[in-house]
Design a protein around this motif. Structure first.
Motif, PDB file in Angstrom:
ATOM      1  N   GLY A  80       0.632  -1.118  -0.030  1.00 19.29           N
ATOM      2  CA  GLY A  80       0.078  -0.172  -0.262  1.00 19.29           C
ATOM      3  C   GLY A  80       0.858   1.089   0.147  1.00 19.29           C
ATOM      4  N   ASN A  81       1.722   1.031  -0.063  1.00 18.99           N
ATOM      5  CA  ASN A  81       3.450   2.127   0.044  1.00 18.99           C
ATOM      6  C   ASN A  81       3.274   2.724  -1.402  1.00 18.99           C
ATOM      7  OD1 ASN A  81       4.231   2.235   2.636  1.00 18.99           O
ATOM      8  ND2 ASN A  81       5.174  -0.370   1.642  1.00 18.99           N
ATOM      9  N   THR A  82       2.803   4.294  -1.401  1.00 27.02           N
ATOM     10  CA  THR A  82       2.875   5.038  -2.641  1.00 27.02           C
ATOM     11  C   THR A  82       3.515   6.597  -2.612  1.00 27.02           C
ATOM     12  OG1 THR A  82       0.715   6.247  -2.205  1.00 27.02           O
ATOM     13  CG2 THR A  82       0.747   4.390  -3.973  1.00 27.02           C
ATOM     14  N   GLU A  83       4.754   7.060  -3.312  1.00 30.57           N
ATOM     15  CA  GLU A  83       5.125   8.030  -2.793  1.00 30.57           C
ATOM     16  C   GLU A  83       6.179   8.188  -4.436  1.00 30.57           C
ATOM     17  OE1 GLU A  83       8.026   8.138  -0.080  1.00 30.57           O
ATOM     18  OE2 GLU A  83       8.813   6.242  -0.205  1.00 30.57           O
ATOM     19  N   THR A  84       7.108   9.358  -4.258  1.00 28.82           N
ATOM     20  CA  THR A  84       7.921   9.782  -5.413  1.00 28.82           C
ATOM     21  C   THR A  84       9.046  10.921  -4.466  1.00 28.82           C
ATOM     22  OG1 THR A  84       6.528   9.951  -7.027  1.00 28.82           O
ATOM     23  CG2 THR A  84       7.824  11.560  -7.140  1.00 28.82           C
ATOM     24  N   LEU A  85       9.902   9.729  -5.515  1.00 26.99           N
ATOM     25  CA  LEU A  85      11.596  10.409  -4.464  1.00 26.99           C
ATOM     26  C   LEU A  85      12.125  11.191  -5.513  1.00 26.99           C
ATOM     27  CD1 LEU A  85      12.434   7.458  -2.221  1.00 26.99           C
ATOM     28  CD2 LEU A  85      11.315   9.718  -1.798  1.00 26.99           C
ATOM     29  N   LYS A  86      13.411  12.042  -4.715  1.00 29.45           N
ATOM     30  CA  LYS A  86      14.088  12.685  -6.018  1.00 29.45           C
ATOM     31  C   LYS A  86      15.626  12.571  -5.558  1.00 29.45           C
ATOM     32  CE  LYS A  86      10.593  16.587  -6.665  1.00 29.45           C
ATOM     33  NZ  LYS A  86      10.385  17.715  -6.396  1.00 29.45           N
ATOM     34  N   ARG A  87      16.787  13.065  -6.395  1.00 29.17           N
ATOM     35  CA  ARG A  87      18.165  13.302  -5.616  1.00 29.17           C
ATOM     36  C   ARG A  87      18.180  13.491  -4.634  1.00 29.17           C
ATOM     37  NH1 ARG A  87      22.785  14.473  -8.542  1.00 29.17           N
ATOM     38  NH2 ARG A  87      24.529  15.326  -7.232  1.00 29.17           N
ATOM     39  N   GLY A  88      19.515  11.977  -3.788  1.00 25.67           N
ATOM     40  CA  GLY A  88      20.040  12.234  -3.224  1.00 25.67           C
ATOM     41  C   GLY A  88      18.695  11.298  -1.457  1.00 25.67           C
ATOM     42  N   GLU A  89      17.860  11.179  -2.212  1.00 28.41           N
ATOM     43  CA  GLU A  89      16.820  10.080  -1.177  1.00 28.41           C
ATOM     44  C   GLU A  89      16.717   8.866  -1.663  1.00 28.41           C
ATOM     45  OE1 GLU A  89      13.858  13.787  -1.096  1.00 28.41           O
ATOM     46  OE2 GLU A  89      13.316  12.629  -2.517  1.00 28.41           O
ATOM     47  N   VAL A  90      16.066   7.945  -0.420  1.00 32.63           N
ATOM     48  CA  VAL A  90      16.610   6.812  -0.276  1.00 32.63           C
ATOM     49  C   VAL A  90      15.548   5.761  -0.707  1.00 32.63           C
ATOM     50  CG1 VAL A  90      17.478   4.906   0.356  1.00 32.63           C
ATOM     51  CG2 VAL A  90      18.788   7.086   0.093  1.00 32.63           C
ATOM     52  N   GLN A  91      15.404   4.682  -1.032  1.00 37.75           N
ATOM     53  CA  GLN A  91      14.083   3.903  -0.702  1.00 37.75           C
ATOM     54  C   GLN A  91      14.619   2.487  -0.233  1.00 37.75           C
ATOM     55  OE1 GLN A  91      12.357   1.467  -4.113  1.00 37.75           O
ATOM     56  NE2 GLN A  91      10.560   3.142  -3.829  1.00 37.75           N
ATOM     57  N   TYR A  92      13.990   2.068   0.716  1.00 40.31           N
ATOM     58  CA  TYR A  92      14.605   0.256   1.276  1.00 40.31           C
ATOM     59  C   TYR A  92      13.080  -0.136   1.081  1.00 40.31           C
ATOM     60  CZ  TYR A  92      13.156   1.373   5.448  1.00 40.31           C
ATOM     61  OH  TYR A  92      13.086   1.476   7.264  1.00 40.31           O
ATOM     62  N   LEU A  93      13.762  -1.578   0.755  1.00 39.44           N
ATOM     63  CA  LEU A  93      12.668  -2.830   0.900  1.00 39.44           C
ATOM     64  C   LEU A  93      13.989  -4.089   1.426  1.00 39.44           C
ATOM     65  CD1 LEU A  93      12.469  -5.479  -0.991  1.00 39.44           C
ATOM     66  CD2 LEU A  93      11.265  -3.035  -2.584  1.00 39.44           C
ATOM     67  N   SER A  94      13.148  -4.774   2.539  1.00 39.21           N
ATOM     68  CA  SER A  94      13.475  -6.308   2.774  1.00 39.21           C
ATOM     69  C   SER A  94      12.408  -7.024   2.548  1.00 39.21           C
ATOM     70  CB  SER A  94      14.128  -5.854   3.902  1.00 39.21           C
ATOM     71  OG  SER A  94      14.487  -7.758   4.821  1.00 39.21           O
ATOM     72  N   ALA A  95      12.502  -7.988   1.341  1.00 36.34           N
ATOM     73  CA  ALA A  95      11.673  -8.244   0.594  1.00 36.34           C
ATOM     74  C   ALA A  95      10.485  -9.236   2.024  1.00 36.34           C
ATOM     75  CB  ALA A  95      11.589  -9.442  -0.856  1.00 36.34           C
ATOM     76  N   GLY A  96      11.454 -10.531   2.168  1.00 30.50           N
ATOM     77  CA  GLY A  96      10.641 -11.430   3.109  1.00 30.50           C
ATOM     78  C   GLY A  96       9.842 -13.137   2.239  1.00 30.50           C
ATOM     79  N   ASP A  97       8.763 -12.754   2.923  1.00 34.06           N
ATOM     80  CA  ASP A  97       8.300 -14.239   1.861  1.00 34.06           C
ATOM     81  C   ASP A  97       7.839 -12.898   0.492  1.00 34.06           C
ATOM     82  OD1 ASP A  97       5.830 -12.256   2.474  1.00 34.06           O
ATOM     83  OD2 ASP A  97       4.989 -13.837   3.565  1.00 34.06           O
ATOM     84  N   GLY A  98       7.541 -12.678  -0.003  1.00 37.41           N
ATOM     85  CA  GLY A  98       7.385 -11.207  -1.132  1.00 37.41           C
ATOM     86  C   GLY A  98       6.411 -10.168  -0.985  1.00 37.41           C
ATOM     87  N   ILE A  99       6.814  -9.274  -2.341  1.00 38.73           N
ATOM     88  CA  ILE A  99       6.707  -8.051  -1.674  1.00 38.73           C
ATOM     89  C   ILE A  99       6.469  -7.417  -3.456  1.00 38.73           C
ATOM     90  CG2 ILE A  99       6.831  -5.775  -1.611  1.00 38.73           C
ATOM     91  CD1 ILE A  99       8.590  -6.164   0.603  1.00 38.73           C
TER      92      ILE A  99
END
Length: 235
Positions: A80-99
């Protein structure tokens, strides 16, 4: 040990909408002698052209960090996450059993450039994580900024694996020192500009594997933007 990895020797792909440089074996670039560096499995330097991107796809049992170099990335996922990121910004995930997620560049005229980095988790089946952080340029200007750490570390972004990511934007002629512990190794990515690392020149797109070096002296030969990924040393 300082092993320079010129960008000309890396895997390349051009799908029209996506141009990629593969630091390690990935997709159509298959190299069984270049599968990983310690727990670091993937470093893809991607350019996504306007109004295109990665449609919904699935990951599991992998920790993924996306570092935006230029442009904007729009993310949507099955949590359910939605977002827009720009220069120098960071997105991360640990997928576990599936994303499942998608990543697009919805800008009408500007390219998106980002580093997509995959880290092997310490074990399978970990709880899923997702998040982002909007770092500011001043946080990394002429200093090292710790953007990712393990759960026990001090970074704003925390993965399960025992890793640290640092980034910096150095003005020309500025110098930074980084001490490397005996049981640690580093993967260095020259994102923009040029640096000298213990006397070895790295230009835009180059990388370096570093082990058994107690001290790194990093000098910006031009305005320089780089990343260090620090991790346990391979046995």
């Amino acid at each position: 040990m300082l092993k320079k990895l010129p960008k000309e020797n890396m895997g390349r792909s051009d799908l029209g909408w996506l141009e990629s440089r593969f630091h390690f074996s990935f997709a159509e670039y298959y190299n069984p002698k270049n599968m990983n560096f310690g727990v670091l499995r993937v470093v893809n330097d991607d350019i996504i052209h306007p109004m295109s991107g990665f449609d919904t796809h699935r990951h599991r049992d992998m920790e993924i960090v996306s570092y935006v170099v230029s442009g904007e990335i729009s993310h949507r996922d099955s949590m359910g996450n939605t977002e827009t990121l720009k220069r120098g910004e960071v997105q991360y995930l640990s997928a576990g059993d599936g994303i499942s997620h998608s990543e697009h560049n919805w800008h009408k005229s500007e390219d998106l450039r980002l580093l997509q980095i995959w880290i092997l988790p310490p074990r399978q089946g970990l709880d899923r994580l997702y998040g982002s952080y909007r770092f500011k340029e001043k946080d990394r200007k002429n200093k090292l900024l710790n953007i990712v750490s393990s759960q026990g570390g001090g970074a704003k972004i925390k993965l399960y694996q025992d890793v640290n990511f640092y980034v910096s934007e150095l003005d020309a002629a500025k110098i930074l020192d980084f001490r490397v512990k005996d049981d640690r190794q580093i993967y260095f990515v020259q994102i923009e500009g040029s640096s000298s690392v213990n006397g070895i020149r790295l230009d835009y797109g180059d990388a370096m594997e570093i082990a058994d070096e107690g001290l790194l002296q990093i000098e910006a030969l031009t305005p320089s933007h780089f990343m260090l990924i620090e991790m346990p040393k391979e046995a």
